[in-house]
Write an enzyme that holds these catalytic residues in place. Sequence first.
Site, short mmCIF file in Angstrom:
data_model
loop_
_atom_site.label_atom_id
_atom_site.label_comp_id
_atom_site.label_asym_id
_atom_site.label_seq_id
_atom_site.Cartn_x
_atom_site.Cartn_y
_atom_site.Cartn_z
N HIS A 204 0.84 -1.19 0.00
CA HIS A 204 0.00 0.00 0.00
C HIS A 204 0.88 1.25 0.00
CE1 HIS A 204 0.76 -0.59 4.29
NE2 HIS A 204 0.26 0.62 4.58
N HIS B 164 1.38 4.00 1.94
CA HIS B 164 1.88 4.78 3.07
C HIS B 164 3.40 4.93 3.02
CE1 HIS B 164 -1.96 4.17 5.71
NE2 HIS B 164 -2.06 5.20 4.89
N ASP C 96 5.71 4.82 5.16
CA ASP C 96 6.55 3.85 5.86
C ASP C 96 6.51 2.47 5.19
OD1 ASP C 96 3.91 3.38 6.67
OD2 ASP C 96 4.46 2.79 8.69
N HIS C 97 6.00 2.44 3.97
CA HIS C 97 6.02 1.21 3.16
C HIS C 97 6.60 1.43 1.77
CE1 HIS C 97 3.54 -1.39 5.88
NE2 HIS C 97 3.33 -0.19 6.39
N HIS D 257 -7.62 -0.58 5.58
CA HIS D 257 -6.57 0.32 6.09
C HIS D 257 -6.35 1.45 5.08
CE1 HIS D 257 -3.00 1.53 8.27
NE2 HIS D 257 -2.23 1.34 7.21
N ASP E 52 -0.25 -3.87 6.25
CA ASP E 52 -0.89 -3.39 7.48
C ASP E 52 -2.35 -3.84 7.59
OD1 ASP E 52 1.44 -2.16 8.17
OD2 ASP E 52 0.72 -0.11 7.94
N HIS F 126 4.76 -4.52 11.17
CA HIS F 126 5.05 -3.73 12.38
C HIS F 126 5.17 -4.63 13.60
CE1 HIS F 126 4.43 0.35 10.76
NE2 HIS F 126 3.51 -0.22 9.99
#
Length: 255
Positions: A56, A58, A60-61, A114, A133, A171
């Site tokens: 996805h 985001h 942090d990905h 999400h 996530d 995570h």
Amino acid sequence: MSLDVRQIPVLNDNYVYLVRESGTGAVAVVDPAVAEPVLREADKLGWTITHILNTHHHGDHVGGNLEIQRATGCHIVGPRADRQRIPGIQTEVGDGDIYDFGAARARVFDVPGHTRGHIAYWFEAEDVLFPGDTLFALGCGRLFEGTPAQMWESLGKLKRLPDGVRVYCAHEYTQANARFALSLGEDNAALATRAKEIDATRAAGKPTVPSTLGEEKRTNPFLRADDPALAQAMDMVGAPPVEVFAEVRRRKDSF
């Protein structure tokens, strides 16, 4: 097993995965939050990165996508439903697609909730799942762009996979998730045992990820909204599972 999975902890609590397919030597980075630790680990292992697999959009990905691509020339794969937000995407995949990574094959699931364009990769022959996530050890992602109904349906797709599947979530949230799961008040011996094991694992400085899907089915409240025992503990006997799920998510958001 043809996949060698290496876990790289980055930022505060993220995991990035380096995955090598032994038959061809292809190497994928799953959800690179940042580039430098990933490139350093690949160099240490003597692995040449050939792919990035994004779940996805985001930061942090996908934050390391372009730097890794510039450094290696790798091929970036990501969700068709969110292609405009995946930096450097070259191959778009979606629900029901099969993506060949070297000699390994990943089945792709659309798992929105999400985010609206979230996907998961299941390597069936290797019992490996990268859910991003959508599914965590003892948890699930916050509903930033989707509804409880969407997320419950998405989790249902993953819940139908075999118990032996190893869940490489993105995570290290497991200890906090365990505290929340226990707060729901259900008499679940498997959960109580797992929570103690998680505390011991973290006290030893070790990761709690991967878990197995069987563990998640027995102990993760977000997968168990259709279990009458959980509904009873939450004073929601007879409520539709999606309503139980929505209440679990609501409680977790304010926990």
